[in-house]
Design a protein around this motif. Structure first.
Motif, PDB file in Angstrom:
ATOM      1  N   VAL A 111       9.659   3.052 -10.828  1.00 59.70           N
ATOM      2  CA  VAL A 111       8.825   3.323  -9.658  1.00 59.70           C
ATOM      3  C   VAL A 111       7.865   4.454  -9.996  1.00 59.70           C
ATOM      4  CG1 VAL A 111       8.798   4.055  -7.252  1.00 59.70           C
ATOM      5  CG2 VAL A 111      10.655   2.607  -8.087  1.00 59.70           C
ATOM      6  N   ASN A 112       6.600   4.246  -9.755  1.00 58.64           N
ATOM      7  CA  ASN A 112       5.633   5.302 -10.008  1.00 58.64           C
ATOM      8  C   ASN A 112       5.623   6.321  -8.881  1.00 58.64           C
ATOM      9  OD1 ASN A 112       4.760   3.428 -12.116  1.00 58.64           O
ATOM     10  ND2 ASN A 112       2.918   4.697 -12.205  1.00 58.64           N
ATOM     11  N   HIS A 113       5.807   7.582  -9.233  1.00 57.98           N
ATOM     12  CA  HIS A 113       5.639   8.737  -8.366  1.00 57.98           C
ATOM     13  C   HIS A 113       6.736   8.911  -7.312  1.00 57.98           C
ATOM     14  CE1 HIS A 113       3.683  11.954  -6.221  1.00 57.98           C
ATOM     15  NE2 HIS A 113       3.526  11.228  -5.131  1.00 57.98           N
ATOM     16  N   ARG A 114       7.219   7.813  -6.725  1.00 55.42           N
ATOM     17  CA  ARG A 114       8.152   7.910  -5.591  1.00 55.42           C
ATOM     18  C   ARG A 114       9.576   8.145  -6.104  1.00 55.42           C
ATOM     19  NH1 ARG A 114       5.666   4.657  -1.523  1.00 55.42           N
ATOM     20  NH2 ARG A 114       3.431   4.625  -1.949  1.00 55.42           N
ATOM     21  N   ILE A 115       9.895   9.388  -6.389  1.00 54.95           N
ATOM     22  CA  ILE A 115      11.191   9.737  -6.955  1.00 54.95           C
ATOM     23  C   ILE A 115      12.326   9.349  -6.022  1.00 54.95           C
ATOM     24  CG2 ILE A 115      12.582  11.637  -7.870  1.00 54.95           C
ATOM     25  CD1 ILE A 115       9.744  13.103  -8.140  1.00 54.95           C
TER      26      ILE A 115
END
Length: 217
Positions: free
Chosen positions: A72-76
């Motif tokens: 997932v990009n960015h959304r930890i």
């Protein structure tokens, strides 16, 4: 036999990154078709809500995509609660060392655009880097590519694997690997192709051939 580095990454990995131009259903349908030839699927959807991201992951899982193939990009938080492989951090994300300390179970990739960024990310806990753009691409109009020399500099400076992105085709895949990349990342070249499966096979087969050639040297 697959070559692996100290960070567990196979030599010649193919990463496929969502384009922001397809629905979660369409993306999942294509992923189901091509996932035998893809090592990692990145969800990079800046316009989607957290709920939409979770629903997209649920679609991917329902289509048989293993969670260990999903990033997932960015959304930890989304990566954490859904139990997928990891997160890809951008320049505006929480710094990598903070993420590493709080979410040590996640694989952490960092998108970098310079040697300075690459060194910092690798020293602070990134498992791998995404570097580009390597070649001219319509997604970066008017912006000069960083080229193979830029790739070589980042590979030499970073202590973790580097995945090349930007204008990658089956035809130029070999030279990106020969210049130090551990793999390649593709968006529209596969997901928006007339035949995504044919394209995925072409990329993966070229990566396989390069890896085999390296083993015989």
């Amino acid at each position: 036999m697959e070559q692996r580095n100290d960070h567990g990454m196979e030599r010649g990995e193919l990463h496929v990154i969502s384009t922001g131009r397809q629905s979660s259903e369409t993306l999942a349908s294509i992923a189901e078709e091509i996932h035998d030839y893809v090592d990692v699927f990145h969800l990079r959807e800046k316009a989607w809500s957290d709920r939409e991201m979770v629903e997209a992951i649920e679609w991917l899982l329902a289509m048989g995509i293993p969670p260990e193939k999903i990033v997932v990009n960015h959304r930890i938080d989304v990566a954490h609660v859904t139990g997928v492989k990891g997160v890809q951090l951008a320049h505006h994300s929480i710094d990598v060392s903070t993420v590493r300390n709080a979410f040590g179970h996640l694989s952490i990739g960092c998108s970098v655009h310079s040697v300075k960024e690459a060194v910092s990310a690798s020293e602070h806990g990134a498992d791998y880097l995404l570097f580009g753009h390597i070649y001219p691409t319509s997604s970066k109009p008017g912006l000069a590519p960083r080229g193979l020399e830029g790739l070589r500099q980042v590979v030499r400076s970073a202590s973790v694997p580097v995945i090349a992105i930007g204008g990658i085709t089956p035809e130029n895949t070999r030279e990106t690997i020969q210049n130090g990349a551990s793999g390649t990342a593709v968006l529209s070249g596969i997901l928006l192709a007339e035949d995504p499966l044919e394209k995925a096979i072409a990329y993966k087969e070229e990566l396989r051939r390069v890896a085999e050639d390296e083993q015989t040297i």
